[in-house]
Structure formats: structure tokens, C-alpha cells
Design an enzyme around this catalytic site. Structure first.
Site, mmCIF file in Angstrom:
data_model
loop_
_atom_site.group_PDB
_atom_site.id
_atom_site.type_symbol
_atom_site.label_atom_id
_atom_site.label_comp_id
_atom_site.label_asym_id
_atom_site.label_seq_id
_atom_site.Cartn_x
_atom_site.Cartn_y
_atom_site.Cartn_z
ATOM 1 N N GLY A 130 -1.556 -1.632 -16.230
ATOM 2 C CA GLY A 130 -2.047 -1.247 -14.897
ATOM 3 C C GLY A 130 -0.951 -0.575 -14.101
ATOM 4 N N ASN A 131 -1.150 -0.454 -12.801
ATOM 5 C CA ASN A 131 -0.100 0.096 -11.946
ATOM 6 C C ASN A 131 -0.200 -0.527 -10.557
ATOM 7 O OD1 ASN A 131 -1.810 1.893 -10.180
ATOM 8 N ND2 ASN A 131 -2.305 2.747 -12.194
ATOM 9 N N TYR A 132 0.737 -0.176 -9.675
ATOM 10 C CA TYR A 132 0.861 -0.865 -8.383
ATOM 11 C C TYR A 132 -0.099 -0.359 -7.296
ATOM 12 C CZ TYR A 132 5.187 -2.985 -10.048
ATOM 13 O OH TYR A 132 6.117 -3.705 -10.740
#
Ligand code: CTP
Length: 410
Positions: free
Chosen positions: A220-222
């Protein structure tokens, strides 16, 4: 936008009835006139004296107010109101509304109502989850009634918190938003922005994507989704119908003109976006989409074996590029670019490659902006040139971006 609005507030027999005082206070604070109609069971939870003190009007409850032949006219109330709000609404009242069981003043008023009706359900989880309640809510929606309930958001998904009445302030904001972009209000409010996107449908992608590795892990990412949700609210406040295709975020929205389609992976986002785009006048692609995903998703949790581990990745579809291919001359396509170096050149390249009308450039060089932050500093790049904006809260940035969109949408 509730100034001068006449609201019939229906109160039913739920423990949440005490919260109707807060609803009245908020409605009155925003300039609305409130007439309470309460069911017999509602009076067991809150006294009419309290309610009439807050609304400055006698509370309507019985068909006949006294034994002298005067009767309360539900028909008159139906014509008087600009909106009817039933909060809290029990499972019993939902059922009566769905089936026309007019055995009290609240239901007769509902059946005579000419104005839009808003319903905030309140009951325990079992009652809420029962197929009868679910079906009754679907029936009411099919009548055009608005159901206002807390959105669970991806990170608290399932039935958690369901059945609980939405917060009084959010209920009132829902009504406020509803009225703020109806064209009849735009004319009288003098607000320059209001309803300028009325009749337009806009697709927005937001948040990160999660690409599954195994049943418990993902790539995923932030991205928090804040920018995309701010854009959705801004477009909806200006009258647009918004389809918000959202990756997993903890944000919620209960704006009446935003339809949230919750997805997890890029492939799901791609499917939802390509399905909606043909019926939209514009799309803003704000999601931080994973460019790659694991080639295979392990069926079982991957065990720790050996000293290293490799995950083979395959490319994800590019949603922006696909919409760029599908785009008709009267559709507007807006992209985002997050760059760490050669910002302008990279952004310009993306503009061409994905057939965008303009691109919003975020630079990671601007400390304290972008991911997770409430602030953002952007430049807008189009074929006409580049415009730099100051650092601002994300909702003010959303307003700048939607201004640019409004210049291009016809
Ligand atoms: N985008 C998309 N689908 C993808 C990847 C990106 O719709 N699979 C969209 C983003 O929402 C954004 C724009 O494309 O509006 C640019 O995203 P970005 O990740 O910066 O660009 P990429 O094309 O992935 O280029 P690179 O990773 O090389 O910077």
C-alpha cells in the site's frame, strides 16, 4: 443555507430522542424554523415541554389537540415544510413509513409531505441488521427519501457502529448541504460558487490502493484520501453529483450528492472508474494507485522461511491513461502528479501521455504538505502554461482546483 427553512422534525421512541434537542438547537442556530411532531412512544423518552421551549412552538402529537373539535392538520404541515427530518427513527417507524401504516400523527404527516424527507435511523445492531429493516430502508430510498446514517469507512467496515443515530451536527450539515446546492437557493443566496456544477456528474478517485500479497498482507502507500475527499465535497457543494471511488481510508462523507464506491485494489478501482466515466462530464484522478501488484496472491499466510523473500510484481492498469483514451471532446480529465525531481518536465509528460486537460503537481520538496497532511502546495499545469499556488489547507486547494475545472466544463 438553512436560513428561513421550515423543518418538520419527527421524533420517535428511541433512547436517542434526547439528541433531538441538539438537532433542534443546531437547526435554530442555522436560522431554521422547527415544528416537532412526536410519536406517543417518543414522549416516553423526552417531554414535549422541553421540545416546545427549544422550538418556541407547541409540539404536535395527537390528531386532536383538545376535546373541543380542534385538530392538528397533517396536510397543512405537509405543505408548510421545506423538509421533514425524522430523527431518531425507530425500526417500527421505518416499517410504518414503508407500508403506510398511518396510526399516528407522525406517519400521517409523512404521508402528506410534499417536501423532501430525511431519515436518521436509531436502533440496536440486531434490529438494524434484520432483513425486514434493511428492506424497509431500501423501500424508503426507492421513494426518494434520504437515509442519513454514520458511514463506516473502510477501516471500520462491516456492521460496526451501525444502527447508531448519526451525530446531530452531521445530520443538520446533511440538510444544510442538501439545500446549499439546490438551484432555487443559489439565486437567493448570492453565493458565487453555489450550484455552478448543478446537473454535472463528476468522477473522483481517492486514497491509496491495497495490493494483496496473502490474506493478511498487502502493498500500500501513505495516501490518506484527504485531498480526494476535499475535492468531492467541493464539487458536491457546487451542485455536482459525485461518484467518489475510494481506496481504503478512514474518512467518511455523508454529503447527499456524493456516492462513495469503496474499493481496495487498482483493478477494482479501474473497473469502477471505467464504468462510471462515460456518464460523467469530468473526472479528477486523485488516487495514489499502486503501479504494480503481486503476480499471485497466496491463498494462505506466507510463512517465514529462508533469509530473503522475493515477491514477483506485474503491472497494474493505468486508470488515468485508460480514461484518457475513452475521453470524448466534451469531457474534462484532471490528473495528479507526485514528483520528487524534474517536477515540471515529468508532469508535462504525464499530461500528454494520459491525455489530461490539466494536471495538479505536488512536489515532495514542499515539506509538511502532501501525504497525511492537512495542507498542500500545488501547481496546475495545462497546455496553456503553469500556475503556482500558495501553501493552503486541502479544502482551499480543492477550491482552486475546482475553479480551474469550472473554467473548462460546459
Ligand atoms: N494513475 C492512475 N492509475 C494508475 C497510476 C496512476 O489513474 N495505475 C493516476 C493518478 O491518480 C494520478 C496520475 O495517474 O492522477 C499520475 O500518477 P503517478 O503515480 O504520479 O504517475 P505514474 O503514471 O504512475 O508515473 P510514475 O510512477 O512514473 O511517476
Amino acid at each position: 443555507m438553512l436560513q428561513g427553512k421550515k423543518i418538520v422534525l419527527g421524533i420517535t421512541g428511541s433512547i436517542a430522542a434526547y439528541k433531538s434537542c441538539l438537532i433542534i438547537r443546531e437547526l435554530v442556530k442555522r436560522g431554521a424554523e422547527v415544528q416537532v411532531v412526536i410519536t406517543p412512544a417518543g414522549k416516553e423518552f423526552i417531554t414535549p415541554i422541553t421540545l416546545s421551549a427549544l422550538t418556541q412552538k407547541p409540539v404536535v402529537s395527537e390528531f386532536f389537540s383538545q376535546r373541543d373539535g380542534t385538530w392538528n392538520s397533517h396536510v397543512k404541515l405537509g405543505l408548510w415544510a421545506d423538509a421533514m427530518l425524522i430523527a431518531p427513527c425507530t425500526a417500527s417507524t421505518l416499517g410504518k413509513m414503508a407500508h403506510g401504516v398511518a396510526d399516528n400523527m407522525l406517519i400521517t404527516t409523512y404521508l402528506s409531505m410534499k417536501a423532501p424527507v430525511f431519515v436518521a435511523p436509531a436502533m440496536d445492531l440486531d434490529m438494524y441488521a434484520h432483513p425486514t429493516t434493511q428492506q424497509n430502508m431500501e423501500t424508503l430510498k426507492s421513494f426518494g427519501n434520504h437515509i442519513i446514517e454514520p458511514q463506516s469507512g473502510f477501516l471500520a467496515s462491516g456492521l460496526e457502529g451501525k444502527g447508531r443515530m448519526e451525530d446531530p451536527e452531521k445530520i443538520v450539515s446533511y440538510l444544510d448541504n442538501y439545500f446549499s446546492a439546490t438551484p432555487s437557493n443559489a439565486a437567493s443566496s448570492g453565493a458565487t460558487h453555489t450550484a455552478e456544477l448543478s446537473g454535472k456528474k463528476i468522477l473522483i478517485t481517492a486514497g491509496p490502493t491495497y495490493e494483496k500479497i496473502d490474506p493478511v498482507r498487502f502493498i500500500g502507500n501513505y495516501s490518506s484520501g484527504k485531498m480526494g475527499y476535499a475535492l468531492a465535497e467541493e464539487c458536491a457543494n457546487r451542485g455536482a453529483e459525485v461518484v467518489l471511488v475510494s481506496g481504503p481510508v478512514s474518512l467518511t462523507t455523508s454529503h447527499p450528492r456524493i456516492k462513495v464506491v469503496s474499493v481496495e485494489s487498482c483493478q477494482q478501482m479501474y473497473a469502477a472508474a471505467t464504468e462510471s466515466f462515460p456518464s460523467c462530464q469530468a473526472a479528477i484522478l486523485c488516487a495514489a494507485v499502486a503501479d504494480f501488484r503481486p503476480a499471485v496472491v497466496a491463498e494462505q499466510k506466507i510463512k517465514r522461511v529462508g533469509q530473503t523473500m522475493d515477491i514477483h510484481l506485474v503491472p497494474n492498469p493505468d486508470i488515468a491513461a485508460q480514461l484518457g483514451k475513452m475521453k470524448k471532446p466534451d469531457q474534462v480529465l484532471v490528473g495528479f502528479a507526485l514528483e520528487t525531481n524534474d517536477e515540471q518536465q515529468n508532469a508535462q509528460h504525464k499530461l500528454e501521455k494520459k491525455n489530461l486537460d490539466f494536471i495538479v503537481l505536488n512536489s515532495l520538496r514542499n515539506a509538511g504538505t502532501c501525504f497525511q497532511s492537512d495542507q498542500n502546495q500545488v501547481s496546475i499545469i495545462s497546455r496553456d502554461g503553469k500556475r503556482d499556488y500558495d501553501r493552503k489547507p486541502k479544502n482551499a486547494v480543492a477550491s482552486d482546483i475546482v475553479d480551474e475545472l469550472c473554467n473548462r466544463i460546459h
